[in-house]
Motif scaffolding. Structure first.
Motif, PDB file in Angstrom:
ATOM      1  N   GLY A  34       0.818  -1.209   0.000  1.00  0.00           N
ATOM      2  CA  GLY A  34       0.000   0.000   0.000  1.00  0.00           C
ATOM      3  C   GLY A  34       0.848   1.252   0.000  1.00  0.00           C
ATOM      4  O   GLY A  34       0.559   2.203  -0.740  1.00  0.00           O
ATOM      5  N   ASP A  38       0.937   3.964  -2.922  1.00  0.00           N
ATOM      6  CA  ASP A  38       0.550   5.336  -2.576  1.00  0.00           C
ATOM      7  C   ASP A  38       1.626   6.329  -3.023  1.00  0.00           C
ATOM      8  O   ASP A  38       1.310   7.419  -3.494  1.00  0.00           O
ATOM      9  N   TYR A 267      -8.718  -7.413  -1.986  1.00  0.00           N
ATOM     10  CA  TYR A 267      -9.009  -6.307  -2.905  1.00  0.00           C
ATOM     11  C   TYR A 267      -7.908  -5.249  -2.849  1.00  0.00           C
ATOM     12  O   TYR A 267      -7.395  -4.800  -3.884  1.00  0.00           O
ATOM     13  N   LEU A 268      -7.526  -4.829  -1.646  1.00  0.00           N
ATOM     14  CA  LEU A 268      -6.516  -3.776  -1.508  1.00  0.00           C
ATOM     15  C   LEU A 268      -5.167  -4.231  -2.035  1.00  0.00           C
ATOM     16  O   LEU A 268      -4.418  -3.430  -2.631  1.00  0.00           O
ATOM     17  N   LYS A 269      -4.842  -5.494  -1.856  1.00  0.00           N
ATOM     18  CA  LYS A 269      -3.561  -6.008  -2.340  1.00  0.00           C
ATOM     19  C   LYS A 269      -3.515  -5.995  -3.869  1.00  0.00           C
ATOM     20  O   LYS A 269      -2.516  -5.584  -4.474  1.00  0.00           O
ATOM     21  N   ALA A 272      -3.288  -2.330  -5.066  1.00  0.00           N
ATOM     22  CA  ALA A 272      -1.931  -1.800  -4.928  1.00  0.00           C
ATOM     23  C   ALA A 272      -1.012  -2.389  -5.990  1.00  0.00           C
ATOM     24  O   ALA A 272      -0.206  -1.668  -6.606  1.00  0.00           O
ATOM     25  N   ALA A 286     -10.891   3.188  -7.837  1.00  0.00           N
ATOM     26  CA  ALA A 286     -11.409   2.383  -6.738  1.00  0.00           C
ATOM     27  C   ALA A 286     -12.864   2.019  -7.039  1.00  0.00           C
ATOM     28  O   ALA A 286     -13.627   2.849  -7.527  1.00  0.00           O
ATOM     29  N   GLN A 291     -17.250  -2.324  -3.356  1.00  0.00           N
ATOM     30  CA  GLN A 291     -16.566  -2.322  -2.066  1.00  0.00           C
ATOM     31  C   GLN A 291     -17.239  -1.462  -1.001  1.00  0.00           C
ATOM     32  O   GLN A 291     -16.974  -1.630   0.187  1.00  0.00           O
ATOM     33  N   MET A 295     -14.414   1.295   2.258  1.00  0.00           N
ATOM     34  CA  MET A 295     -13.286   0.639   1.600  1.00  0.00           C
ATOM     35  C   MET A 295     -12.768   1.498   0.443  1.00  0.00           C
ATOM     36  O   MET A 295     -11.558   1.512   0.164  1.00  0.00           O
ATOM     37  N   VAL A 298     -10.297   3.861   1.892  1.00  0.00           N
ATOM     38  CA  VAL A 298      -9.029   3.185   2.164  1.00  0.00           C
ATOM     39  C   VAL A 298      -8.253   2.978   0.860  1.00  0.00           C
ATOM     40  O   VAL A 298      -7.021   3.129   0.816  1.00  0.00           O
ATOM     41  N   ALA A 299      -8.970   2.666  -0.217  1.00  0.00           N
ATOM     42  CA  ALA A 299      -8.330   2.415  -1.506  1.00  0.00           C
ATOM     43  C   ALA A 299      -7.530   3.618  -2.004  1.00  0.00           C
ATOM     44  O   ALA A 299      -6.570   3.465  -2.760  1.00  0.00           O
ATOM     45  N   PHE A 302      -4.060   3.161  -1.282  1.00  0.00           N
ATOM     46  CA  PHE A 302      -3.469   1.944  -1.835  1.00  0.00           C
ATOM     47  C   PHE A 302      -3.301   2.054  -3.351  1.00  0.00           C
ATOM     48  O   PHE A 302      -3.304   1.051  -4.047  1.00  0.00           O
TER      49      PHE A 302
END
Length: 355
Positions: A34, A38, A267-269, A272, A286, A291, A295, A298-299, A302
């Protein structure tokens, strides 16, 4: 140690290969990926803007001969709730979009061989005549291929005629996973990955912007996710016109395939990793549609720099029981609460207004 070496290389602007990407997906630490994604986002978009487009999905038909096992939207032609929207209904929907300050129309439907190119030419001409300011961002590569086959035309002829009638850009729907072994198991009647790429490169050759997507979490392996990302990168290198990449998770509700969806961590992995691998695609979206709003926030840390469309209407994902909704005001608030500046954009990422 290997992970840190790979991420240091990425942050230094180096390209990674398939083996390194797979190592990150399988064994990479979530927060490390992440942070790297970022930093790449910040380098590519230093203005701290998160963008969105005001749009509407108009699903002009739900009749589809593809019958993908992951889809809860399609119907057989004989089904009681099968439909093809009339031109008047479609124009009314677009008028509602324009009244709300919308700029993007995303028309997608099933693979309906009864709808030949004349249907789309007539409709697109009327849309362009009635709403010249709307970007007609419509038809997936599978739909364009279906239109060509049903109309006994080549892909080149089909794309030229659709563009002349008013098709402005091509969305990346129907990509699922660009690995034919996976496609053969979940959507055996849909075009293979090479045909998907061929349509996108031909559209790019005509000067049409495109986008790319990935649906993951159905039955693919980690290697297939990596292969998908590299095929997108290679298509872009070969002359593609992808303005954005949108990964989203399979939604199992009401589908023949069933199963469970990917977790938020998965999803986040993948998100990223998408930002890390796709160094030649400017924007990563995103997927708040699958999601949810939290979420999606948060994305933004990431690798994502865009939240896609407000979607005045969406029916395909909703058919699988996933029905998040968001107004423009909610979208702006979500972005600002995450510490970013919100901006409304066009389909091609021109900023129209900052908030």
């Amino acid at each position: 140690m290997q992970e840190r070496k790979i991420l240091d290389a990425v942050e230094g602007g180096e390209r990674i290969g398939r083996e390194e990407a797979l190592a990150l997906l399988l064994a990479g630490e979530l927060l490390s990926l992440g942070r790297a994604a970022d930093r790449i986002r910040s380098r590519l978009h230093p203005e701290n803007l998160v963008s969105f487009v005001v749009d509407r999905n108009v699903n002009y038909t739900n009749i589809c001969e593809s019958k993908c096992s992951f889809c809860a939207f399609y119907r057989d032609q004989s089904a009681d709730d099968a439909y093809v929207l009339s031109q008047d209904t479609i124009l009314t929907k677009i008028a509602e979009l324009v009244d709300q300050g919308g700029t993007q129309l995303l028309m997608q439907g099933g693979l309906n061989p009864a709808l030949k190119i004349g249907f789309f030419e007539e409709m697109f001409r009327e849309i362009k005549r009635s709403f010249p300011g709307i970007q007609n961002h419509s038809l997936s590569p599978a739909e364009i291929t279906c239109i060509a086959t049903a109309s006994e035309l080549s892909l080149d002829e089909t794309l030229v005629r659709l563009k002349k009638a008013g098709l402005d850009s091509v969305p990346g729907g129907g990509a699922e996973i660009l690995v034919d072994e996976v496609r053969g198991s979940i959507s055996p009647n849909k075009i293979g990955w090479r045909k998907w790429g061929e349509v996108m490169l031909k559209a790019a050759g005509l000067g049409m912007p495109t986008t790319a997507t990935m649906m993951f979490g159905s039955s693919e392996r980690p290697q297939d996710i990596v292969e998908h990302l590299f095929r997108i990168r290679e298509l872009q290198d070969a002359g593609g016109s992808f303005t954005a990449f949108i990964p989203w998770t399979y939604q199992p509700g009401n589908t023949e395939l069933g199963g469970v969806t990917a977790t938020g961590v998965e999803y986040l992995k993948v998100l990223a990793l998408s930002r890390i691998v796709l160094d030649n695609v400017a924007n990563i979206q995103a997927s708040w549609v699958t999601q949810g709003d939290k979420m999606a926030q948060v994305a933004l840390f990431f690798g994502a720099n865009d939240l896609g469309g407000t979607m005045l209407e969406e029916n395909v994902v909703a058919a699988a029981g996933c029905s998040f909704r968001m107004s423009r005001e909610e979208m702006i608030s979500l972005i600002q609460q995450a510490g970013f500046r919100a901006a409304q954009r066009t389909t091609t990422y021109q900023i129209l207004r900052e908030f």
